[in-house]
Design an enzyme around this catalytic site. Structure first.
Site, mmCIF file in Angstrom:
data_model
loop_
_atom_site.group_PDB
_atom_site.id
_atom_site.type_symbol
_atom_site.label_atom_id
_atom_site.label_comp_id
_atom_site.label_asym_id
_atom_site.label_seq_id
_atom_site.Cartn_x
_atom_site.Cartn_y
_atom_site.Cartn_z
ATOM 1 N N SER A 5 0.841 -1.191 0.000
ATOM 2 C CA SER A 5 0.000 0.000 0.000
ATOM 3 C C SER A 5 0.881 1.247 0.000
ATOM 4 C CB SER A 5 -0.904 0.005 1.238
ATOM 5 O OG SER A 5 -0.142 0.398 2.362
ATOM 6 N N LYS A 6 0.199 2.383 -0.030
ATOM 7 C CA LYS A 6 0.930 3.654 -0.051
ATOM 8 C C LYS A 6 1.903 3.754 1.119
ATOM 9 C CE LYS A 6 -1.267 6.907 -2.987
ATOM 10 N NZ LYS A 6 -2.700 6.760 -3.176
ATOM 11 N N ARG A 7 1.540 3.124 2.230
ATOM 12 C CA ARG A 7 2.408 3.190 3.413
ATOM 13 C C ARG A 7 3.767 2.526 3.181
ATOM 14 N NH1 ARG A 7 -1.177 0.442 6.706
ATOM 15 N NH2 ARG A 7 -2.838 1.051 5.300
ATOM 16 N N ASP A 8 3.836 1.686 2.154
ATOM 17 C CA ASP A 8 5.116 1.037 1.857
ATOM 18 C C ASP A 8 6.022 1.923 1.019
ATOM 19 O OD1 ASP A 8 4.644 -1.565 3.107
ATOM 20 O OD2 ASP A 8 3.026 -1.700 1.644
ATOM 21 N N GLY A 9 5.634 3.180 0.852
ATOM 22 C CA GLY A 9 6.458 4.095 0.072
ATOM 23 C C GLY A 9 6.019 4.076 -1.368
#
Ligand code: GLU
Length: 481
Positions: free
Chosen positions: A250-254
């Site tokens: 997801s976006k949280r993974d960069g």
């Protein structure tokens, strides 16, 4: 059967790695079977869809080499296609108007939750009496349109990836909304599941290949194919892409969008190559191939059901393999934008031969294109900062003398090539009667400011052409005294 597949991104964000990987599998399958690959832009969510995202998606697909045979087809251009089909379902009694207010639907869900049941529409407006309908209409209530789903229905399909998949009608959440609320003499904007089915029928899509996150839509869509009197395509649900911890990427993974990967310095060929391996493997475990080569080998038999873990080391390794195979001529235009962005001064035309030498030198050390910035920093700045290790070297006995001898010899010669550098080093070694290693290490410290780095003699020639070597030798000698 003529294979016709499609990628159907919604332009509500930049081209995502998951969408791009689904596009790769569609493309490979179409190529393998001599079929067509179609691009459809699902831009019916007018609030969230943006033209710049459409552009980003198309640029990304093109950059990766995922060329399409038809399209882009914009759903927003096709609004008139959907309404008559919904009307036909209403006329056949396969769909109906439902008049509940949002508050009533909320209350229904709350009551179900309170009873420990999963929230679903209870189909209560399926069989309204003419009087009830008249009453709702007199109140001016808007209506959604719902498609009937029988609880007892079994839906089965043979998934290209997952084999037979079974669903029960009762697990689909009740009769499904296919058109948003509108005044009850009208048909509101149609919703995703309906529009996709109408489009896939209209475009004669033979195989619907999409991410596993859509698997719950497939049974609903199969029922719609049947209701619309169309044959059901073959479905294949590709595994999710997971982060190294095993959760959905997801976006949280960069970085997740193709344009980000591109900016980080991955080449299109390497990224496309890596994406083919996200859930698929070649029969002979081959790992490096072009998309065209992978297409020859591709089949759904070798697509995994389990999620595919994103492996940065593997991507880096593949990227470095591609970069190391490039000629300096091919590499230079790829690294030049990074060097410019870093603020390094050069002229691509006037400095071309010098830049090609630089590209040849740094090329074998690159993992990502962006690495060229750090690797070539000291070729663009007249002075160099001496690292601790370099300072230590420069302060050792005999080093200043060796560097002075090298500087004198340099000034007295027509220094220009790698051969000149080698013979100068030999000359200094002999005349001072010291070990060659001492001369080499001292030159490395003086010219490059560090004890590690690219090839010494090649670097020297490149520095010399810029006129940076004499000044550095002088500073290094001063430091050692
Ligand atoms: N527009 C959908 C998405 O972006 C694709 C739907 C499909 O492939 O059926 O996920």
């Amino acid at each position: 059967m003529t294979v016709r597949v499609r990628i159907a991104p919604s332009p509500t964000g930049n081209l995502h790695i998951g969408t791009a990987r689904t596009a790769v599998f569609n493309w490979l399958f179409a190529q393998n079977r001599g079929g067509q690959f179609i691009l459809r832009i699902e831009d019916t969510d007018l609030e969230r869809s943006q033209p710049e995202y459409t552009q980003n998606i198309m640029d990304g697909l093109q950059w990766l080499g995922l060329t399409w045979d038809e399209g882009p087809i914009y759903q927003s251009d096709r609004a008139e296609l959907y309404q008559p089909k919904i009307q036909a379902l209403l006329d056949q009694g396969l769909a109906y108007r439902a008049y509940e207010t949002p508050a009533e639907l909320d209350a229904m869900r709350e009551a179900q939750k309170a009873r420990g049941e999963a929230p679903r529409y209870n189909n209560q407006h399926r069989s309204l009496t003419p009087e009830q309908i008249e009453q709702f209409e007199a109140e001016g209530r808007p209506a959604v349109i719902r498609f009937k789903i029988e609880n007892g229905r079994e839906i089965v399909w043979d998934d290209l990836v997952r084999g037979p998949v079974h669903w029960k009608g009762r697990d689909l959440g009740g009769d499904m909304v296919i058109a948003r609320a509108a005044p009850s003499d009208q048909i509101g904007p149609p919703l995703y599941n309906f529009v996709v089915v109408v489009d896939d029928i209209d475009m004669a899509i033979s195989h619907v290949i999409r991410g596993e996150d859509h698997i719950g839509n497939t049974p609903k869509q199969i029922l719609l194919y049947e209701a619309l009197g169309a044959s059901v395509p073959i479905f294949g649900h590709t595994p999710l892409i997971l982060n190294p911890q095993g959760a959905k990427l997801s976006k949280r993974d960069g970085v997740t969008s193709i344009s980000d990967f591109r900016a980080m310095g991955f080449t299109a060929e390497a990224l496309a190559n890596y994406m083919t391996l996200l859930g698929w493997s070649a029969p002979d475990a081959q790992e490096l191939f072009t998309l065209a080569e992978a297409a020859q080998l591709f089949s759904f038999d070798r697509v995994n059901k389990a999620g595919a873990k994103f492996d940065w080391d593997k991507l880096d390794w593949i990227n470095s393999q591609y970069l190391h195979a490039l000629s300096p001529e091919a590499l230079l235009p790829m690294i030049a934008p990074y060097l410019k962005e870093a603020g390094y001064a050069f002229d691509l035309n006037a400095d071309q031969s010098w830049l090609l030498k630089l590209a040849a030198l740094v090329g074998p050390s690159l993992t990502r294109l962006k690495d060229c910035v750090e690797l070539s920093h000291f070729f663009f700045t007249p002075a160099v900062d001496f690292s601790e290790a370099a300072q230590k070297q420069l302060q050792q006995a005999g080093v200043s003398e060796a560097l002075q001898a090298a500087l004198d010899a340099l000034k007295a010669s027509d220094f220009a090539t790698v051969e000149d550098a080698k013979s100068l080093i030999n000359q200094v070694t002999k005349s001072l009667g010291v070990k060659k290693g001492l001369v080499m290490r001292s030159l490395r410290a003086a010219l490059m400011g560090d004890m590690q780095g690219p090839d010494l003699v090649e670097s020297w020639v490149i520095l010399h052409e810029r006129g940076f070597d004499t000044g550095r030798l002088e500073s290094a000698i001063a430091l050692g005294q």
